[in-house]
Each structure stands twice: as structure tokens, then as C-alpha cells.
Design an enzyme around this catalytic site. Structure first.
Site, PDB file in Angstrom:
ATOM      1  N   CYS A 134       0.842  -1.207   0.000  1.00  0.00           N
ATOM      2  CA  CYS A 134       0.000   0.000   0.000  1.00  0.00           C
ATOM      3  C   CYS A 134       0.873   1.251   0.000  1.00  0.00           C
ATOM      4  O   CYS A 134       1.653   1.476   0.930  1.00  0.00           O
ATOM      5  CB  CYS A 134      -0.915   0.007   1.225  1.00  0.00           C
ATOM      6  SG  CYS A 134      -1.767   1.588   1.422  1.00  0.00           S
ATOM      7  N   LYS A 161     -10.938  -8.392   5.548  1.00  0.00           N
ATOM      8  CA  LYS A 161     -10.341  -7.745   6.732  1.00  0.00           C
ATOM      9  C   LYS A 161     -10.760  -8.402   8.040  1.00  0.00           C
ATOM     10  O   LYS A 161     -11.910  -8.875   8.147  1.00  0.00           O
ATOM     11  CB  LYS A 161     -10.769  -6.272   6.777  1.00  0.00           C
ATOM     12  CG  LYS A 161     -10.276  -5.464   5.603  1.00  0.00           C
ATOM     13  CD  LYS A 161     -10.931  -4.085   5.572  1.00  0.00           C
ATOM     14  CE  LYS A 161     -10.757  -3.456   4.217  1.00  0.00           C
ATOM     15  NZ  LYS A 161     -11.677  -2.369   3.948  1.00  0.00           N
ATOM     16  N   VAL A 181      -5.875   1.101   5.553  1.00  0.00           N
ATOM     17  CA  VAL A 181      -4.541   1.259   6.126  1.00  0.00           C
ATOM     18  C   VAL A 181      -3.922   2.502   5.466  1.00  0.00           C
ATOM     19  O   VAL A 181      -4.313   2.849   4.351  1.00  0.00           O
ATOM     20  CB  VAL A 181      -3.667   0.006   5.865  1.00  0.00           C
ATOM     21  CG1 VAL A 181      -4.217  -1.172   6.607  1.00  0.00           C
ATOM     22  CG2 VAL A 181      -3.517  -0.317   4.391  1.00  0.00           C
ATOM     23  N   SER A 229      -2.959   8.610   5.891  1.00  0.00           N
ATOM     24  CA  SER A 229      -1.493   8.658   5.766  1.00  0.00           C
ATOM     25  C   SER A 229      -0.870  10.033   6.024  1.00  0.00           C
ATOM     26  O   SER A 229       0.155  10.127   6.700  1.00  0.00           O
ATOM     27  CB  SER A 229      -1.075   8.129   4.398  1.00  0.00           C
ATOM     28  OG  SER A 229      -1.691   8.858   3.358  1.00  0.00           O
TER      29      SER A 229
END
Ligand SMILES: N[C@@H](CCC(=O)N[C@@H](CS)C(=O)NCC(=O)O)C(=O)O
Length: 243
Positions: A30, A57, A70, A83
């Protein structure tokens, strides 16, 4: 290789996290999670990684991030996700080797470039990766975004965005640039960067940065993931790990 643990799935129990320990919920390929691991590595933070199977998940994962995405950072029950938020938070908490400039105008300009990259480069990267044949529109749009990044870097007159060491922008945009050469496998994209001398110099410098070396994958490994993911392989997220 970064994060060499297999993904946790629907029925995987949530492993206990020791008091004071830091955990990153991630997925090895990712690019958004890559941002977080770059900052953690740059700062020399000790942390553990739990990789999440994004197609199946763990039931508890939604409680960590209601968006179901994520990266997520956790320490002592404190959760931070998204992020850019994670990366900025880490830069504020771990003062060593600061990444975000103090000057508000500089910080604002840098954020504008990160947002530009996020809205013009990133979506076209995915359009190209997901496309079935040679589609000109996203390639043209991505090249325009690269031109803008080239102009930005050339104007800064330094190898990295803030001088001779990588700073916030460099780490925030790097994950997609590391993956750029892999697009050649899927579309007729000229990834040689010959039209972009500043970006080419930046790319050559970035691959030598210790955090980039620690957290990154080779083009061949990105190819393997992209092929598996595009092909709908349920084990794509664990590509490169022993089955
Ligand atoms: N805005 C988020 C985007 C994160 C994101 O899209 N992560 C993807 C993996 S690369 C994800 O977790 N997808 C799971 C899903 O959408 O179900 C960020 O910057 O952290």
C-alpha cells in the site's frame, strides 16, 4: 524486505499490543502505508507491523479505522489514521530529523504540491494500472502532473525538495514514484523520465536514502504484486512471502 508478515484475515484474533509499543496496521504494497513506514524509518522509531488482508479484513479492523483503510497507527490505545495525518503526527511527536518546514508559507506551498500530486498524479497512476489497453487520457494527465513536479523541483534548485536531505514532500510523494517503473508492464508509459531531468536526479537520490531502502520494494516485486492484484489473486497481498 519491509514488513515481512502475512496478512491477517476475517477471523484472525487481534494480537495484544504491549504498553508503550507502537503498531502500524499496514499492507506491504500500500503506497499510503508506505508513507507512514518511510517516516517511521527516517525517525528511527521502533514499531511493529500488522498486515491486513484488504479483501477479507479482520472483524476488529473497522474499530481501528471506520474508513476500513490502512495505514493506522496505534500506541497505548491512541489511534491515528489517514497517511498524511499519520505522517504529520509522527513528525510532531518524534522531533529527530524534522521533515516539515517551520516557515508557514513554505509549509503551505509544500502541502499544495502534496495535494496536487494526490489529486493529479495518484488517480491517474491507478487508472493506468487498472486499464485494459492503451488508454491515452490518463497517460497524458499523468505526464502533465509529472511536468508540474519537474517544474517544482527545478525551481527549488536542490536535489530534494528542501535541500540536500529528504523532507516531508519527498517522502509523501515517493511511494507512487517507486511504483512508476512498474507501469511499463501494463501500459505504454514512458517511465524513463528523460524529459524530466530534475525528477530523474531526485529519483536517483531517493533510491539511496536509508529509509527508502528499508521500506521499499524492487520494481520486480511491485510488478509481481500488480500482476497478482490485477488478476484478482486472493493471495496478492502476501506476494513474495512463503505460502
Ligand atoms: N486517504 C487514505 C487512503 C488509504 C487507502 O486507500 N488505503 C487502501 C490500501 S492502499 C486501503 O486500505 N483500502 C482498503 C479499502 O478501501 O477497503 C490515506 O491517505 O491513508
Amino acid at each position: 524486505m519491509a514488513n515481512p508478515t502475512k496478512t491477517l484475515t476475517k477471523n484472525s484474533p487481534l494480537p495484544a499490543l504491549d504498553a508503550g509499543a507502537t503498531r502500524l496496521y499496514s499492507m506491504r504494497f500500500c503506497p499510503f502505508a508506505h508513507r507512514a513506514s518511510l517516516v517511521l524509518a527516517h525517525k528511527g522509531v521502533q514499531y511493529e507491523t500488522l498486515n491486513i488482508h484488504l479483501g477479507n479484513k479482520p472483524e476488529w479492523f473497522q474499530e481501528k479505522n471506520p474508513n476500513g483503510e490502512v495505514p493506522v497507527l496505534e500506541t497505548d490505545g491512541n489511534i491515528v489514521y489517514d497517511s498524511l495525518v499519520v505522517a504529520e503526527y509522527l513528525d510532531q511527536v518524534y522531533k529527530k530529523s524534522p521533515l516539515i518546514p517551520d516557515d508557514p508559507l513554505r509549509k503551505a506551498h509544500d502541502a499544495m504540491i502534496i495535494n496536487y500530486n494526490g489529486s493529479k498524479f495518484v488517480p491517474n497512476y491507478y487508472k493506468i494500472l487498472g486499464s485494459k489497453g492503451t488508454e491515452e487520457e490518463p497517460i497524458t494527465a499523468m505526464m502533465t502532473a509529472l511536468e508540474k513536479l519537474e517544474d517544482f523541483l527545478a525551481a527549488r534548485k536542490s536535489t530534494f525538495s528542501e535541500g540536500d536531505k529528504p523532507a516531508f514532500i519527498d517522502f509523501m510523494i515517493w511511494p507512487w514514484h517507486e511504483r512508476l517503473p512498474s507501469l511499463k508492464k501494463f501500459e505504454q508509459v514512458d517511465v524513463s523520465l528523460k524529459k524530466f531531468p530534475s525528477l530523474k536526479k531526485w529519483y536517483a537520490a531517493m533510491i539511496e536514502v536509508p529509509a527508502v531502502k528499508t521500506c521499499g520494494f524492487s520494481v520486480e516485486m511491485h510488478d509481481k504484486f500488480n500482476i497478482a492484484w490485477k488478476g484478482g489473486d486472493p493471495d496478492a497481498f502476501d506476494v513474495g512471502l512463503d505460502q
